[in-house]
Scaffold this motif. Structure first.
Motif, short mmCIF file in Angstrom:
data_model
loop_
_atom_site.label_atom_id
_atom_site.label_comp_id
_atom_site.label_asym_id
_atom_site.label_seq_id
_atom_site.Cartn_x
_atom_site.Cartn_y
_atom_site.Cartn_z
N LEU A 4 0.85 -1.20 0.00
CA LEU A 4 0.00 0.00 0.00
C LEU A 4 0.89 1.24 0.00
CD1 LEU A 4 -2.49 -1.05 2.83
CD2 LEU A 4 -3.09 -0.77 0.42
N GLU A 5 0.55 2.24 -0.80
CA GLU A 5 1.36 3.46 -0.79
C GLU A 5 1.26 4.12 0.58
OE1 GLU A 5 0.06 6.54 -3.45
OE2 GLU A 5 -2.04 6.36 -2.85
N ASP A 6 2.34 4.77 0.98
CA ASP A 6 2.45 5.45 2.29
C ASP A 6 2.56 4.49 3.48
OD1 ASP A 6 2.01 7.80 0.82
OD2 ASP A 6 -0.17 7.68 1.17
N ALA A 7 2.52 3.21 3.21
CA ALA A 7 2.58 2.27 4.35
C ALA A 7 4.02 2.11 4.82
CB ALA A 7 2.03 0.91 3.95
N GLU A 8 4.18 1.88 6.10
CA GLU A 8 5.47 1.47 6.64
C GLU A 8 5.59 -0.03 6.37
OE1 GLU A 8 7.24 1.08 11.09
OE2 GLU A 8 6.43 3.05 10.56
N VAL A 9 6.68 -0.42 5.71
CA VAL A 9 6.83 -1.83 5.36
C VAL A 9 7.43 -2.60 6.54
CG1 VAL A 9 7.99 -3.47 3.82
CG2 VAL A 9 7.01 -1.35 2.91
N LEU A 10 6.80 -3.69 6.92
CA LEU A 10 7.28 -4.53 8.01
C LEU A 10 8.02 -5.71 7.40
CD1 LEU A 10 3.97 -4.60 10.14
CD2 LEU A 10 5.79 -2.88 10.19
N LYS A 11 9.28 -5.83 7.73
CA LYS A 11 10.15 -6.81 7.09
C LYS A 11 9.75 -8.25 7.45
CE LYS A 11 14.97 -7.50 6.10
NZ LYS A 11 16.35 -7.35 6.53
N ASN A 12 9.79 -9.12 6.45
CA ASN A 12 9.52 -10.55 6.68
C ASN A 12 10.86 -11.27 6.74
OD1 ASN A 12 8.73 -13.23 6.65
ND2 ASN A 12 7.02 -12.86 5.24
N GLU A 13 11.28 -11.64 7.93
CA GLU A 13 12.60 -12.25 8.08
C GLU A 13 12.58 -13.76 7.92
OE1 GLU A 13 13.65 -10.62 11.88
OE2 GLU A 13 14.53 -8.83 10.96
N MET B 152 7.41 -11.23 12.69
CA MET B 152 7.15 -9.91 12.11
C MET B 152 6.43 -9.01 13.10
SD MET B 152 5.01 -8.82 8.72
CE MET B 152 6.01 -9.74 7.56
N PHE B 153 5.43 -9.55 13.78
CA PHE B 153 4.71 -8.71 14.73
C PHE B 153 5.58 -8.36 15.93
CE2 PHE B 153 1.87 -7.61 18.20
CZ PHE B 153 1.19 -6.56 17.61
N THR B 154 6.26 -9.36 16.45
CA THR B 154 7.10 -9.12 17.64
C THR B 154 8.20 -8.11 17.35
OG1 THR B 154 6.67 -11.40 18.25
CG2 THR B 154 8.42 -10.30 19.43
N ASN B 155 8.82 -8.23 16.17
CA ASN B 155 9.98 -7.38 15.87
C ASN B 155 9.60 -6.02 15.30
OD1 ASN B 155 11.51 -9.53 16.72
ND2 ASN B 155 11.88 -10.30 14.65
N TYR B 156 8.49 -5.94 14.57
CA TYR B 156 8.17 -4.68 13.89
C TYR B 156 6.74 -4.18 14.16
CZ TYR B 156 12.39 -6.10 11.47
OH TYR B 156 13.65 -6.50 11.19
N GLY B 157 5.76 -5.05 14.12
CA GLY B 157 4.36 -4.62 14.23
C GLY B 157 4.04 -3.98 15.57
N GLN B 158 4.54 -4.62 16.63
CA GLN B 158 4.29 -4.10 17.97
C GLN B 158 4.90 -2.70 18.13
OE1 GLN B 158 5.93 -6.52 21.17
NE2 GLN B 158 3.90 -6.62 22.09
N GLN B 159 6.11 -2.53 17.61
CA GLN B 159 6.79 -1.24 17.72
C GLN B 159 6.04 -0.16 16.94
OE1 GLN B 159 9.39 -0.99 19.89
NE2 GLN B 159 8.96 1.18 19.64
#
Lengths: 414, 414
Positions: free
Chosen positions: B124-133, B162-169
């Motif tokens: 999605l445009e303007d979205a913050e991308v959450l990395k998939n490790e 992904m949620f623990t490392n990026y989504g929660q933050q």
């Protein structure tokens, strides 16, 4: 027949806090799929009358079957039926049979029934009461304005038998479902999923009734056959014919039906042939013996085992020759052979099985993790050793090793 | 701070067919509760654009944080981001970093990337991308009209990190959450839930920060302490103080923290004291040894065991005297003593532990199901035997027996 659009609403704040998983919705969805009823939505809402009311209204806009789980108990938090009664404009009335059932429950456990428990016997007027055979709060089924509402308790131990015994039938009757739907699960071992699917590809592609659903997990492949017919015997016949057709090609790998396990089938076979088994376990650390004795009925077929985690125990207790341990190592076909032969002789059993190898995380005697030797010794037969090399975690290696051990013994006995 | 009202929407027809359980919603709910964010609804909807669109609109009416799981993959069925883009009036754009990550994924596994995989790099445009490790499809976080939308992949192995490392933050930043919330789980064994709660009743009643949540399962009781503070060190101090206060009363039963097990703690203690153990297992059938070796790090503390399911094996292999077996029986303190002493001597270990009793379903030697003797033999100490009688299934009896065995050994060593 009405085109079913089902919504399952689970009521309970413990779900929204993540304390428990919504396994009720999974169970109900599976049961509904089996009688051909579509599920379009699952919803979880907390123990909050206002939000529950809104959830019911949303469900009314998009579903014609609404199934509730939870909130039928005796405490203040339990407000499912009160809220539904409110939305539907229905009265609540005491059901005498349910009340007697609750009283009975307290009598049996020799406790005095507190007043709030009577609340559980209150049901929606005009509802069909669904009996709770494993608890106190009864369930309900009711039709209002062309929609069907089913209320079930939250604890799975109460909800599952209630739905299976009464709730499902309520829907079958109300929706006029004619077809009987019968499933059969065939279990395969020793063949990969892709090989199995390739071998019967044309049968899978041509499936209509019965349908065929393959599933792979834990080194096994299952085929779920589901047949539909107004006559149960005819549905069964469809399953028989399909099973025969499939197993004409891959039957040698088919080891059983439904929820059985390879260990369970091995035990059955040993009982049938009146044979005893003993194990010498190194990398499996007792897993084979533990699984063999986990379910009742092991004492006629099992005398005992030696768990030989060190070379010292292999040599002194299991009498593996020091020459083998020095020259070939503990992780070797020669060691597996001696282990299997010796455990059979030491315990006076008909069959000896041995497991030696590298479970990980470290390699051993220069063998990589996943190197496994399984030995099988039987009277008057040459001892067999299977060498296997596989990838995976310590736990996966041990579990696979035990399964393959069972598989090889069965192959030798057949 | 915004008063959070969260809805978690899981997208996937496999959930509505009951093929899998919605464990993602449970995981996310727990994680959100830990940072003080309310979850009001879980919804599950199938891979159907129209119904997903309606579900999003419903969520917009009742929630200000909407978290999606599933439907970010490369196939036609995966339509979560396309549908959200449509509802929000947002464009979809290729994210170069995500595309490189996907390419990298194929390179590593030496496969050629098919065209449809590029679809996964569209965001999605303007979205913050959450990395998939741990996979390919990236996640997203975006704020539109005062609502926060988070998109996560469906496979738990990708969604959880992904949620623990990026989504929660993302949520902590956007909502301006200041408090750190830290939990600590204390584990108790050998004390019942009601006794423990009575012993610390006044502390539980007076709880504010940290909060105290008791939970009983599988013969253990845990207390979850949760402290809140803007400063992490201060939150930790609150936990330390509360732990000290509680364990001043019930500390003798506290055996460890977080996810540890009694077997794990026993192994730790044996390593610390540089001691070896061996088992003579009758009713437990190998369960003690299997659990001891299930997790790595057993070879320094464990040499081997004898599983003696019959009297014959007890006598011949384990050298239990025929007099004991004839006069006292296999289910007796005398037999447990000899079993423990002998397995210690035979294997040359520092500690010998024995398990004999009646796992069921049938009684044995006139002892009812659930009669168990646990023997513990150590150098230069008198051998201890514990007789226990308990109710429960075969499996429950065996599992409890092993746990209590570990517990008794630890008590003797402390």
């Amino acid at each position: 027949m009405l085109e079913a659009k089902t919504e399952i609403i689970a009521v309970g704040s413990e779900l929204l806090l993540g304390q428990i998983v919504n396994s009720n919705a999974q169970f109900l969805s599976k049961q509904l799929a089996e009688i051909g009823i579509n599920v379009y939505y699952h919803t979880v809402v907390g123990d909050n009358a206002e939000r529950l009311k809104q959830a019911i209204k949303t469900a009314q806009e998009r579903a014609n079957i609404i199934i509730f789980t939870g909130g039928l108990g005796p405490t203040k938090d339990d407000l499912t039926k009160e809220t539904i009664a409110d939305v539907l404009g229905k009265k609540l009335v005491t059901n005498e049979e349910a009340l007697a059932n609750i009283q009975d429950f307290f009598d049996k456990t020799k406790r005095v029934m507190s007043e709030n428990n009577k609340k559980q016997a209150i049901v929606l007027e005009d509802a069909e009461v669904l009996k709770n055979e494993t608890g106190m709060a009864p369930g309900m089924g009711v039709e209002v304005d062309g929609r069907f509402y089913i209320l079930l308790p939250g604890p799975p131990s109460e909800m599952k038998p209630m739905f299976t015994n009464y709730g499902q039938q309520f829907l079958i009757d109300k929706l006029g479902i004619q077809d009987k739907i019968i499933s059969r699960v065939l279990r395969y071992f020793g063949i990969g999923e892709s090989k199995l699917e390739t071998d019967i590809e044309d049968i899978i592609d041509a499936q209509t009734n019965p349908t065929i659903a393959p599933l792979a997990s834990n080194d096994e492949v299952t085929l779920r056959l589901t047949a539909k017919h107004t006559d149960e015997a005819e549905a069964m016949k469809l399953l028989d014919e399909m099973e025969e057709k499939i197993n004409a090609r891959v039957g040698e790998y088919c080891y059983g039906y439904e929820q059985t396990t390879i260990m369970g089938e091995l035990k059955k076979l040993l009982h049938e042939k009146n044979l005893t088994i003993a194990a010498a376990e190194s990398l499996t650390g007792g897993l084979f013996s533990e699984q063999l004795t986990a379910i009742e009925g092991a004492s006629q077929i099992f005398k005992g085992s030696i768990i030989c985690y060190t070379n010292e125990v292999k040599e002194q207790l299991l009498k593996v020759s020091s020459g083998t341990l020095e020259n070939e190592g503990a992780v070797s076909a020669a060691c597996a052979t001696e282990m299997a032969d010796n455990i059979r002789e030491i315990t006076g059993s008909d069959i000896g099985i041995s497991f030696t190898g590298v479970a990980g995380p470290d390699s051993l005697e220069r063998h990589p993790v996943g190197t496994v030797f399984i030995g099988i010794s039987m009277t008057d037969r040459e001892t067999e050793v299977h060498e296997i090399n596989w990838a995976g975690s310590r736990n996966a290696v041990r579990t696979r090793t035990v399964k393959f051990g069972c598989h090889y013994v069965m192959q030798m006995l057949k």
